[in-house]
Write a protein that holds these residues in place. Structure first.
Motif, short mmCIF file in Angstrom:
data_model
loop_
_atom_site.label_atom_id
_atom_site.label_comp_id
_atom_site.label_asym_id
_atom_site.label_seq_id
_atom_site.Cartn_x
_atom_site.Cartn_y
_atom_site.Cartn_z
N VAL A 1 1.25 29.32 14.72
CA VAL A 1 1.02 30.48 14.72
C VAL A 1 -0.25 30.95 13.61
N GLY A 2 -0.26 30.41 13.24
CA GLY A 2 -1.53 30.73 12.25
C GLY A 2 -3.20 30.48 13.32
N VAL A 3 -3.11 29.59 13.82
CA VAL A 3 -4.04 29.52 14.51
C VAL A 3 -4.45 31.04 15.34
N PHE A 4 -2.86 31.15 16.18
CA PHE A 4 -2.68 32.48 17.20
C PHE A 4 -3.35 33.68 16.49
N SER A 5 -3.00 33.55 14.77
CA SER A 5 -2.47 34.83 14.23
C SER A 5 -4.30 34.97 14.51
N ILE A 6 -4.78 34.53 13.57
CA ILE A 6 -6.61 34.44 13.90
C ILE A 6 -7.07 34.27 15.09
N CYS A 7 -7.18 34.51 16.22
CA CYS A 7 -7.17 34.26 17.20
C CYS A 7 -6.68 35.67 17.75
N ARG A 8 -5.59 36.29 17.25
CA ARG A 8 -5.22 37.63 17.87
C ARG A 8 -6.09 38.32 17.28
N VAL A 9 -6.13 38.71 15.65
CA VAL A 9 -7.13 39.31 15.18
C VAL A 9 -8.30 39.56 15.48
N MET A 10 -9.06 38.27 15.65
CA MET A 10 -10.49 38.19 16.07
C MET A 10 -10.65 38.77 17.34
N LEU A 11 -9.67 38.83 18.03
CA LEU A 11 -10.02 39.63 19.74
C LEU A 11 -9.69 41.11 19.38
N SER A 12 -7.88 41.33 19.36
CA SER A 12 -7.89 42.62 19.29
C SER A 12 -7.81 42.95 17.97
N VAL A 13 -7.95 43.36 17.00
CA VAL A 13 -8.23 43.81 16.05
C VAL A 13 -9.68 43.93 15.26
N PHE A 14 -10.49 43.21 15.78
CA PHE A 14 -11.76 42.62 15.78
C PHE A 14 -13.57 43.62 16.41
N GLY A 15 -12.56 42.51 17.38
CA GLY A 15 -13.21 42.88 18.94
C GLY A 15 -14.57 41.51 19.17
N VAL A 16 -15.00 41.38 20.36
CA VAL A 16 -15.27 40.11 20.13
C VAL A 16 -17.37 41.13 20.67
N ASP A 17 -17.38 42.40 20.32
CA ASP A 17 -18.34 42.70 20.75
C ASP A 17 -18.75 42.62 18.61
N ILE B 1 -8.99 24.84 18.58
CA ILE B 1 -9.35 26.55 19.50
C ILE B 1 -9.65 27.45 18.90
N VAL B 2 -9.72 27.87 16.93
CA VAL B 2 -10.75 28.80 16.54
C VAL B 2 -12.58 29.07 16.63
N LEU B 3 -12.86 27.31 16.80
CA LEU B 3 -13.99 27.15 17.47
C LEU B 3 -14.11 28.01 18.85
N GLY B 4 -13.47 27.21 19.79
CA GLY B 4 -13.66 28.45 20.54
C GLY B 4 -13.78 29.93 21.45
N VAL B 5 -12.91 30.41 20.53
CA VAL B 5 -12.89 31.80 20.02
C VAL B 5 -14.11 32.37 19.82
#
Lengths: 541, 496
Positions: free
Chosen positions: B259-275, B322-326
């Motif tokens: 849940v922790g890692v998923f949340s970080i991935c989610r926030v990176m991708l869906s809130v802040f965005g790759v750009d 996981i976080v490294l990959g994202v």
């Protein structure tokens, strides 16, 4: 005067009724003898008041900032003292909070109060009428009458039915509140001299010189800061809470503290807006200190009631913080926080009363490891503890988060400084919860001096019975509001929306009008100045 | 494509909660209670899988339950990332609930009803997090997981249990209040909403949002989700191992930490965005930050002799993959990172299951005591070996696929440092897993055990534990050989 008011068009004078029912109930209670009859009478009267107040919710017009359900009777024309009562989006919620909390105060006293039941019910109903009066008065003198009328019965509630240090606590309460209200009285007389009226909406629209505003603001602020209570005027509160009977604590926490916040919104901001804006840094600082000091002191308490009392100082700090951020999120958050604190802290005091009736102690150590024996009690303790520290999905989260948003929107630093308060709140509530539900170590520490009572450690709790129907019902009632506001606060926020917007308009208008008398205000208030400020390069990071 | 509004996506969250209620009611009938628990798990997995075909066709489902305030709502969305996590977690719950029966009965644990209630609620909340459609919803479920895993960590209610649980709740509550709360307020102030954005590149911030404040909000999120165990906020995890092993297995290898890692991935991708993350360099910063965790946690793992403690530090290290990959922000790397959510789950739960089975069957907790045990618990130890290979990243087990994609990602951005980190950590992984396996089969038994022979895996209760761990090990291999299913799911997310 009519442009401010929408007269009551219900079939009965609702605001007078909800004051009259408890007043008449209080007087009639004096003729009852049987304790049981008195309890049922108290419950019936408070429930009737609650039922009579319901149209305030269902018939409230949330599209206008004018005062509604107004009744106006000329009373003492020479003095300008009219009987004029009405509610807007800010006060209506507090009136409802009062009428909803009072039946619970009767219920939580059911077996707690063992002597002088007749006088107790009398005082309780009398306080209800006075508290409602404070929230609905649209005349400053009338407001002051009700304000003072609350003082004595609350004093009696602590002094007669209080704990061992009731004399100290009740006198301290009396002196603090009374001293504060002297300043307030001076302020309303000065306003009368200046504007020639006691009629509140007219006073709000009257322009005052900046220097005059400062004095008015100071006078009102001292009275309200005592009531909130704001650091450093908070010291009466823990004493009063600890000694007061459960009903007294609930009234104090749920309704009376709100009068401070209400006073800020009703008097300080609209009447003295220019002074209020000048005072913002000071009041934000005091609010932050209240939040953190309240939380810090709560963390060190071993008396559950004291812990909750100090937590109130912290929670109410969020209220004043939201108010003096002077934006929509902040003031809405503050009003909602007042309601939420009324629900959650009221419930926590009821829970403390319940356990005190069983173990005759308010020490955390004596009341530890209840999980196995009182699962229902522990369930409610869990719900309200989580609510108290702003767990998402509970009522307090919404209001605290709104205040935080307001803070980060306006001054990110203020927001950052409020965060330790949120951390402390989680720390002291989880510590309390952990010890009361599971911990055994403290129970052993108390073996020595608790032996005569025969309750210590885990085994001592075996005889404790879980919540009865009356207690459970009270808590379920409050828990419904915890989750309702936690997930769907929109109805309440809609009710206050227009009034809050109107209030912010009043502050802005007041600063433009009065700004010329004060250089800093003039600079930021005139459009040219705003352009100049905008033209400066934004800070680059 | 417009998301389908469907109440079906609530099922995966609601079923475990109902399960918890049924468990509570049937508390004094163990057989009924544990049937409810297992059936609840099966139904939860089924409800997730029922939505899978749609998601794999490229559809998304959404539902807004209530709006608290403009931009703040309890809303749910099912997209490939959520499906991957929810599918993995709910499938493993089935096996874990069978395993629980063996473990809890085998050790005659107390307060089993409370255990099963909290277990079910935690899984339900994790499902809710997986399906979250807004930062607020994610935060809500994240916090529910914290609260309901607390009684599980202090389950034994001894000194050690209370201490571990206190540390656990202090770390999680402190970080969520101190970092997540202001982060959410900042995000709301900057973006005017807490709802997740569509797609992974744009994020939800307007173009003129203050970069400094956005950066602060990002860092607050990164450290706020302390369940991900990124150093220096990892320390709760080893201490949380005082919990019964099924808790360590499902919760501290799959549900809680994921849940922790998923949340970080989610926030990176869906809130802040790759750009935004690549423009500001925050992605690379994150990559270096977690690289330190990967290496340091592996080094600490080498020093641990308690089996569960070593696994705990291995978890800290592996989560950061996981976080490294994202954080590398290339399609290959993101694929590798997200894939590892599933890969690590299957492998690590196998390892914890094995540790628990060894404890129940032989009472051994320390690696030094395992000498010769492999011959008496061959299935367990072989499964353990396979899962170890996955951790090390050797073919044909699933961990290899992760490392392959992560290495591709590192090469995509020409970053030899990160590639080096991957290689070094693989060596370290081998360094702390191979000796366990070696000891179990070729080590000298303790003098006291020298005479004992015969299989320990035949007792019925132990069998209830060995079968699930064998299944998870086999699945680990299957994913390694045939990773298409997961890769296709992730491809929908990253557009590879």
């Amino acid at each position: 005067m009519e442009q401010y008011l929408i007269f009551n068009d219900l079939s009965y004078p609702i605001l007078s009724m909800i004051m009259l029912i408890p007043t008449a109930g209080a007087i009639l209670a004096l003729f009852l003898k049987s304790e049981t009859a008195l309890k049922w009478w108290g419950l019936a009267v408070t429930l009737a008041t609650m039922a009579a107040s319901l149209p305030l919710y269902t018939h409230f017009d949330s599209t206008t900032a004018r005062y509604q359900f107004v009744e106006l009777r000329s009373w003492f024309p020479d003095l300008g003292l009219d009987y004029v009562v009405g509610v807007d989006g800010i006060s209506v919620l507090l009136v409802l909070l009062t009428t909803f909390v009072m039946p619970l105060c009767v219920l939580c006293s059911w077996s707690y109060i063992k002597e002088r039941m007749r006088e107790f019910i009398f005082v309780l109903l009398f306080i209800e009428a006075a508290m409602i009066g404070v929230f609905i008065s649209l005349n400053t003198l009338l407001f002051f009458l009700f304000w003072e009328a609350m003082l004595i019965p609350m004093y009696l509630l602590i002094a007669v039915w209080g704990g061992p240090r009731k004399d100290y606590a009740s006198i301290k309460y009396f002196i603090y509140t009374f001293a504060g209200s002297i300043f307030f009285l001076a302020a309303i007389i000065a306003l009368y001299v200046q504007a020639g009226t006691f009629f509140l909406p007219a006073l709000m629209d009257h322009p005052y010189a900046f220097g005059f505003q400062v004095w008015i603001f100071l006078g009102c602020t001292i009275a309200f800061a005592v009531k909130v209570p704001m650091f450093p005027l908070h010291t009466w509160l823990p004493a009063a809470h600890v000694e007061a009977p459960t009903a007294g604590s609930v009234i104090l926490a749920s309704v009376m503290l709100k009068m401070g916040g209400y006073g800020f919104l009703r008097f300080c901001l609209p009447i003295a807006p220019a002074a209020a804006i000048e005072a913002v840094p000071w009041l934000l600082a005091l609010s932050l200190v209240s939040i953190i000091v309240g939380g810090y002191l709560a963390l060190g308490q071993s008396d559950i009631k004291k812990l909750i009392a100090y937590s109130s100082v912290g929670h109410m700090g969020f209220v004043t913080l939201g108010i003096f951020l002077l934006n929509s999120h902040g003031i809405k958050g503050a009003i909602l926080q007042m309601i939420n604190h009324g629900i959650t802290t009221g419930a926590l005091f009821i829970l403390i009363g319940i356990i005190y009736e069983r173990t005759h102690s308010r020490e955390i150590g004596v009341n530890s490891a209840l999980g196995t024996f009182m699962p229902l009690y522990v369930l409610f303790l869990g719900i309200f503890s989580l609510s108290s520290f702003g767990f998402p999905g509970t009522n307090s989260f919404v209001s605290e988060f709104l205040v935080l948003i307001a803070a980060f929107e306006k001054y990110p630093l203020v927001g950052a400084l409020a965060i330790p308060g949120a951390i402390l709140a989680a720390a002291y509530m989880l510590r309390l919860l952990q010890k009361m539900v599971w911990d055994k170590s403290d129970g052993h520490a108390h073996h020595g001096h608790d032996d005569e009572h025969g309750h210590h450690g885990e085994t001592g709790h075996r005889h404790l019975f879980d919540l009865n129907f009356r207690e459970g019902g009270t808590l379920v009632f409050l828990a419904v509001f915890v989750f309702w506001i936690g997930f769907y606060p929109a109805p309440l926020l809609d009710m206050m929306d227009v009034s809050v917007t109107h209030l912010i308009g009043q502050i802005e208008a007041g600063t433009i009008l009065e700004g010329t008398s004060h250089p800093i205000q003039a600079l930021s208030a005139t459009p040219e100045a705003a352009v100049i400020i905008d033209a400066q390069p934004a800070p680059q990071f | 494509m417009e998301p389908f509004v469907s109440a079906k996506i609530l099922l995966a969250t609601v079923i475990p909660m109902v399960t918890a209620l049924l468990v509570m009611i049937s508390g004094n009938k163990p057989n009924l209670r544990e049937s409810f628990s297992t059936i609840g798990a099966v139904l939860t997995f089924a409800s997730v899988m029922a939505l899978a075909p749609g998601v794999l066709r490229g559809e998304t489902y959404s539902l807004t339950l209530v709006t608290l305030y403009p931009g703040i709502s309890v809303s749910f969305v099912l997209d490939p990332l959520g499906l991957l996590f929810a599918g993995t977690a709910s499938f493993l719950w089935i096996l874990a609930s069978i395993y629980c029966i063996g473990y809890m009965r085998g050790l005659n644990e107390h307060a089993q009803t409370r255990f099963y209630i909290c277990y079910a609620v935690s899984v339900g909340a994790a499902m809710g997090a997986a399906f979250s459609g807004s930062l607020f919803t994610l935060y809500l479920f994240y916090e529910i997981v914290s609260i309901f895993t607390y009684p599980l960590v202090m389950h034994h209610q001894d000194e050690e249990g209370y201490d571990g649980a206190r540390k656990y709740i202090i770390y999680l509550m402190f970080t969520s209040k101190a970092f997540l709360l202001p982060a959410m307020a900042l995000v709301y102030v900057l973006a005017g909403t807490l709802d997740f954005g569509a797609g992974i590149s744009a994020g939800i911030f307007p173009a003129d949002a203050d970069r400094l404040l956005a950066g602060i909000a990002y860092l607050l999120c990164l450290f706020g989700f302390a369940k991900a165990g990124i150093m220096p906020l990892h320390n709760w995890l080893p201490d949380a191992m005082v919990a019964p092993t099924p808790v360590s297995a499902l919760l501290h290898a799959v549900v809680v930490v994921k849940v922790g890692v998923f949340s970080i991935c989610r926030v990176m991708l869906s809130v802040f965005g790759v750009d935004l993350l690549s423009v500001t360099g925050l992605g690379l910063f994150t990559a270096y930050l977690v690289s330190f965790t990967i290496v340091a946690a592996s080094v600490i793992a080498l020093t641990k002799t308690n089996l569960k403690a070593r696994l705990a530090y291995s978890t800290v290290s592996q989560l950061s993959y996981i976080v490294l990959g994202v954080a590398m922000l290339t399609p290959h790397a993101v694929t590798g990172g997200l894939l590892h959510i599933a890969n690590h789950a299957f492998a690590k739960i196998t390892l914890f299951f094995a540790a628990g089975a060894i404890f129940v069957a032989s009472g051994k907790k320390d690696i030094s005591e395992l000498g010769g045990l492999g011959w008496r618990m061959p299935v367990t130890m072989i499964a353990f070996g396979l899962a170890s290979l996955s951790m090390i990243g050797a073919p044909p087990v699933s961990g290899f696929v992760t490392k392959w994609y992560l290495a591709l990602g590192a090469m995509d951005i020409n970053n030899m440092i990160l590639l080096g980190v991957l290689l070094i950590s693989s060596l370290l992984n081998a360094g702390y897993f191979v000796p366990i396996f070696h000891k179990a089969f070729f080590g000298r038994p303790l003098p006291a055990d020298a005479a004992a022979t015969g299989s320990l895996e035949r007792r019925p209760l132990v069998l209830l534990m060995v079968v699930p761990l064998f299944i998870t090990a086999v699945i680990s291999v299957l994913i390694g050989v045939y990773p298409e299913m997961f890769l296709n799911t992730i491809a929908l997310m990253v557009g590879l």
